[in-house]
Motif scaffolding. Structure first.
Motif, PDB file in Angstrom:
ATOM      1  N   LYS A  48      39.354  32.898  29.838  1.00 23.41           N
ATOM      2  CA  LYS A  48      39.304  31.434  29.811  1.00 23.41           C
ATOM      3  C   LYS A  48      39.711  30.855  31.173  1.00 23.41           C
ATOM      4  N   LYS A  56      43.385  22.968  26.456  1.00 22.36           N
ATOM      5  CA  LYS A  56      43.660  23.375  25.073  1.00 22.36           C
ATOM      6  C   LYS A  56      45.152  23.230  24.753  1.00 22.36           C
ATOM      7  N   LYS A  60      46.690  20.772  21.904  1.00 19.38           N
ATOM      8  CA  LYS A  60      47.447  21.299  20.763  1.00 19.38           C
ATOM      9  C   LYS A  60      48.954  21.117  20.913  1.00 19.38           C
ATOM     10  N   ASP A  73      42.774  33.002  22.628  1.00 20.09           N
ATOM     11  CA  ASP A  73      41.470  33.367  23.184  1.00 20.09           C
ATOM     12  C   ASP A  73      41.436  33.264  24.706  1.00 20.09           C
ATOM     13  N   LYS A 106      39.359  35.141  11.152  1.00 22.60           N
ATOM     14  CA  LYS A 106      38.898  33.822  10.700  1.00 22.60           C
ATOM     15  C   LYS A 106      37.429  33.970  10.328  1.00 22.60           C
ATOM     16  N   TYR A 108      34.430  32.180   9.693  1.00 20.04           N
ATOM     17  CA  TYR A 108      33.661  30.933   9.747  1.00 20.04           C
ATOM     18  C   TYR A 108      32.219  31.166   9.287  1.00 20.04           C
ATOM     19  N   LYS A 113      32.407  25.864   9.955  1.00 25.38           N
ATOM     20  CA  LYS A 113      33.152  24.676  10.389  1.00 25.38           C
ATOM     21  C   LYS A 113      32.328  23.422  10.115  1.00 25.38           C
ATOM     22  N   TYR A 117      29.330  25.313  12.868  1.00 22.55           N
ATOM     23  CA  TYR A 117      29.622  26.552  13.602  1.00 22.55           C
ATOM     24  C   TYR A 117      29.868  27.706  12.637  1.00 22.55           C
ATOM     25  N   GLU A 140      40.628  37.497  21.541  1.00 25.78           N
ATOM     26  CA  GLU A 140      39.797  37.059  20.404  1.00 25.78           C
ATOM     27  C   GLU A 140      38.420  37.710  20.515  1.00 25.78           C
ATOM     28  N   GLN A 142      34.773  37.434  18.957  1.00 22.77           N
ATOM     29  CA  GLN A 142      33.879  36.628  18.111  1.00 22.77           C
ATOM     30  C   GLN A 142      32.677  37.492  17.762  1.00 22.77           C
ATOM     31  N   ALA A 152      25.443  28.179  18.581  1.00 22.97           N
ATOM     32  CA  ALA A 152      26.781  27.886  19.134  1.00 22.97           C
ATOM     33  C   ALA A 152      26.705  27.576  20.627  1.00 22.97           C
ATOM     34  N   HIS A 156      27.833  24.066  22.012  1.00 20.83           N
ATOM     35  CA  HIS A 156      28.957  24.069  22.938  1.00 20.83           C
ATOM     36  C   HIS A 156      28.621  23.230  24.171  1.00 20.83           C
ATOM     37  N   GLN A 159      28.715  19.653  23.176  1.00 22.99           N
ATOM     38  CA  GLN A 159      30.117  19.226  22.991  1.00 22.99           C
ATOM     39  C   GLN A 159      30.736  18.908  24.341  1.00 22.99           C
TER      40      GLN A 159
END
Ligand code: 0O2
Length: 266
Positions: A48, A56, A60, A73, A106, A108, A113, A117, A140, A142, A152, A156, A159
């Motif tokens: 990242k 992020k 959060k 992640d 998780k 999904y 979502k 997603y 993470e 995926q 996605a 993305h 977004q």
């Protein structure tokens, strides 16, 4: 924290992503070498960006000192499958590995979502050996199909473009596209066996042809020209028919011839 410290902090994550990507790519090659269908089609990885980590953490309410613990992640790997059925197989493969400890998952896919997603996320603990010694970090993974990944990726980018203000009309279209992806994946699953059969025999044939050509190349050094020409002609004739059984027979025959020359040269 200054940039130099961020670099130092992120360095083990770079190593982890590189290692994990190599391991899964190697797994794909192992399957291909034995002509078996691999549940993983593609592997991607990234660390990242610092700006995304900070964004992020801010979103959060995570203090900078807790980032490594609470942002799971920073190291991200994506495993892309052809079929929905492959996803669980891949999750099981990860769970059975000794170098990756699954800490949580998780799903999904069962519970997509609100955005539409769909993907399966597995958070692992992974140990890297750095110049400062071993370090266990979180990563993470995926896991999603090619179709889910397509959706996605597009979503993305949108977004990113619209941040929190995506126009309703675009959101609706994305939602419709997400439903179309579910139908597409279901349709592909319905012909999964056919596709896997076709891909398996393609891979088997590619492996056989490669082995045969290697064998012929080696025979150039040992056999006489007339024999080589005869072998080549026979290979071309069989290759044109595309008959897998005949290729296998020819492959075995060549092995025996090569073995004979090897024994003679001892
Ligand atoms: P980027 O830019 O891909 O790195 P939480 O567990 O909910 O507290 P988190 O980490 O937000 O925290 O978990 P979540 O929701 O499982 O998201 C993790 C990653 O999944 C995201 O990372 C995205 O990569 C992907 N993801 C989750 N939701 C969506 C979505 O609606 N659309 C798309 N395209 N991807 C999604 P980042 O950090 O959000 O983004």
């Amino acid at each position: 924290m200054d940039i130099q410290l961020w670099r130092e902090t992120l360095s083990p994550y770079v190593l982890a992503v590189d290692e994990i990507v190599v391991k899964f790519k190697h797994m794909i090659n192992e399957y291909r070498d034995i002509g078996r269908y691999c549940p993983i089609e593609q592997v991607e990885g990234r660390v990242k960006q610092i700006s995304s980590i900070l964004e992020k953490a801010h979103k959060k309410g995570i203090p900078i000192g807790d980032v490594e613990d609470r942002i799971v992640d920073i190291a991200g790997v994506r495993l892309i499958c052809q079929f929905v059925e492959d996803i669980q197989t891949v999750v099981d493969i990860i769970k059975n590995r000794e170098d990756m400890k699954v800490v949580y998952e998780k799903d999904y896919i069962t519970n997509s979502k609100e955005s539409g997603y769909r993907s399966y996320h597995v958070i692992i603990e992974y140990m890297v050996n750095t110049s400062k010694g071993p370090k266990t970090l979180k990563a993470e993974i995926q896991i999603r199909t090619l179709a889910m990944d397509f959706w996605a990726t597009i979503e993305h980018s949108l977004q990113y473009k619209y941040k929190f203000n995506m126009p309703t009309q675009i959101r609706d279209r994305l939602s419709k596209a997400a439903n179309a992806i579910i139908v597409l994946d279901e349709e592909m699953s319905a012909v999964r066996d056919e596709i896997m059969d076709a891909q398996n025999s393609f891979q088997l044939k590619a492996n056989l042809v490669s082995d045969i050509l290697n064998n012929i190349q080696n025979l150039y050094k040992k056999a006489n020209k007339r024999e080589i020409v005869k072998i080549q002609d026979e290979f071309l004739k069989i290759y044109e028919t595309g008959d897998l059984y005949e290729l296998e027979r020819f492959h075995k025959e060549l092995d025996i011839i090569s073995e004979g020359y090897r024994a003679q040269s001892l």
